[in-house]
Design a protein around this motif. Structure first.
Motif, short mmCIF file in Angstrom:
data_model
loop_
_atom_site.label_atom_id
_atom_site.label_comp_id
_atom_site.label_asym_id
_atom_site.label_seq_id
_atom_site.Cartn_x
_atom_site.Cartn_y
_atom_site.Cartn_z
N LEU A 186 5.59 7.92 -0.25
CA LEU A 186 6.26 8.52 -1.41
C LEU A 186 7.83 9.24 -0.71
O LEU A 186 7.48 9.75 0.28
CB LEU A 186 5.55 9.73 -2.22
CG LEU A 186 4.17 9.20 -2.90
CD1 LEU A 186 3.86 10.30 -3.43
CD2 LEU A 186 4.72 7.99 -3.78
N ALA A 187 8.85 9.31 -1.72
CA ALA A 187 10.16 9.65 -1.30
C ALA A 187 9.77 11.13 -1.03
O ALA A 187 9.00 11.79 -1.72
CB ALA A 187 10.95 9.44 -2.18
N ARG B 71 10.10 5.56 -2.90
CA ARG B 71 9.37 5.09 -1.79
C ARG B 71 9.79 4.23 -0.92
O ARG B 71 10.73 3.36 -1.18
CB ARG B 71 7.86 4.65 -2.22
CG ARG B 71 7.94 3.31 -2.97
CD ARG B 71 6.38 3.06 -3.47
NE ARG B 71 6.46 1.84 -3.80
CZ ARG B 71 6.40 1.24 -5.30
NH1 ARG B 71 6.91 2.11 -5.79
NH2 ARG B 71 6.42 0.11 -5.52
N ARG B 72 9.57 4.36 0.27
CA ARG B 72 10.12 3.59 1.51
C ARG B 72 9.19 3.07 2.49
O ARG B 72 8.11 3.79 2.48
CB ARG B 72 11.36 4.08 1.89
CG ARG B 72 11.07 5.42 2.76
CD ARG B 72 12.06 6.53 2.92
NE ARG B 72 11.45 7.78 2.89
CZ ARG B 72 10.52 8.14 3.73
NH1 ARG B 72 10.19 7.28 5.09
NH2 ARG B 72 9.87 9.48 3.68
N GLU B 73 9.40 1.77 2.89
CA GLU B 73 8.59 1.24 3.93
C GLU B 73 8.65 2.13 5.19
O GLU B 73 9.49 2.61 5.68
CB GLU B 73 9.09 -0.06 4.56
CG GLU B 73 7.91 -0.93 4.84
CD GLU B 73 8.48 -2.41 4.72
OE1 GLU B 73 7.85 -3.13 5.24
OE2 GLU B 73 9.14 -2.75 3.76
N ILE C 12 0.91 -1.09 -0.05
CA ILE C 12 0.12 0.10 -0.04
C ILE C 12 1.09 1.25 0.01
O ILE C 12 1.51 1.36 0.85
CB ILE C 12 -0.93 -0.07 1.20
CG1 ILE C 12 -1.60 -1.19 1.52
CG2 ILE C 12 -1.64 1.35 1.23
CD1 ILE C 12 -2.65 -1.67 0.40
N ILE C 13 0.98 1.97 -1.13
CA ILE C 13 1.71 3.19 -1.35
C ILE C 13 0.64 4.37 -0.69
O ILE C 13 -0.30 4.55 -1.25
CB ILE C 13 2.16 3.70 -2.62
CG1 ILE C 13 2.76 2.42 -3.21
CG2 ILE C 13 2.82 4.91 -2.76
CD1 ILE C 13 3.15 2.51 -4.60
N LEU C 14 1.19 4.99 0.43
CA LEU C 14 0.19 6.06 0.85
C LEU C 14 0.83 7.35 0.44
O LEU C 14 1.94 8.16 0.73
CB LEU C 14 0.58 6.32 2.49
CG LEU C 14 0.02 4.96 3.11
CD1 LEU C 14 0.27 5.07 4.61
CD2 LEU C 14 -1.36 4.60 2.87
#
Ligand SMILES: [Zn+2]
Length: 202
Positions: free
Chosen positions: A174-175, A199-201, A143-145
């Motif tokens: 997102l970065a 993007r990172r966790e 899931i990308i917020l």
């Protein structure tokens, strides 16, 4: 003497209706109304038609809640899109911005806003419950917020991250690099591609 009502009701009615729109005060509402009063019938009718069609000819996608002419939307229906990744955004214009990058092959989830105690918008006013349900029953792995890099956007991302902690999904953000306080929909494509790739966790 009694003051006479010198402005016809249709004029005050339009001023009142326009004043209820975000970012439009009574002054702007009057200016727009008198502009339309002097404009051609065609122009005024075109605006009225556009307003009517906005509601009559659009609906929300039953899966991702993006605006669409028919539900499910073209993205949710597409066989070329991967259900393994869901990109969560605040509004439909953010979907448009990410689609423009041609980088993202997953699906979307449109929240229709961000949590904002100042404006009285709580989690239940957004499509957060629907997102959790989608994650609970779906095949999403990430899931990308992608909420806006604003205070409200960050708080919303944080709220959803905590809710999703119960599920076996990777949650990413997102970065940085998007203008802080800015709006995703105004970011240029290169910046958005970088933000997606980096993007990172969380
Ligand atoms: Zn959809």
């Amino acid at each position: 003497v009694q003051p006479l009502k010198t402005v016809p009701e249709p004029v005050t009615r339009l001023i009142d209706e326009l004043s209820r729109l975000p970012g439009i005060g009574p002054k702007t509402a009057s200016r727009l109304t008198f502009f339309l009063l002097r404009a051609s019938s065609e122009q005024a009718t075109a605006l009225a038609d556009a307003l009517r069609d906005l509601k009559a000819r659009t609906t929300f996608c039953e899966i991702c809640f993006n605006i669409t002419e028919a539900s499910p939307c073209v993205v949710c229906q597409s066989e070329e899109r991967s259900a393994r990744v869901i990109c969560v955004v605040e509004d439909p214009l953010d979907v448009l911005a990410i689609e423009r990058t041609r980088e993202f092959v997953g699906l979307y989830h449109v929240l229709h806003g961000a949590i904002s105690p100042m404006e009285g918008i709580g989690p239940d006013d957004l499509k957060i419950r629907e997102l959790i349900a989608r994650v609970a029953e779906g095949s999403a792995e990430e899931i990308i917020l992608a909420t806006n890099p604003s205070l409200e956007g960050e708080n919303t991302a944080d709220f959803i991250r905590r809710k999703l902690a119960l599920y076996p999904v990777r949650v990413t953000r997102l970065a940085r690099g998007l203008p802080v306080g800015g709006d995703l929909e105004y970011a240029d494509e290169v910046t958005l591609i970088r933000a997606l790739e980096g993007r990172r966790e969380i």
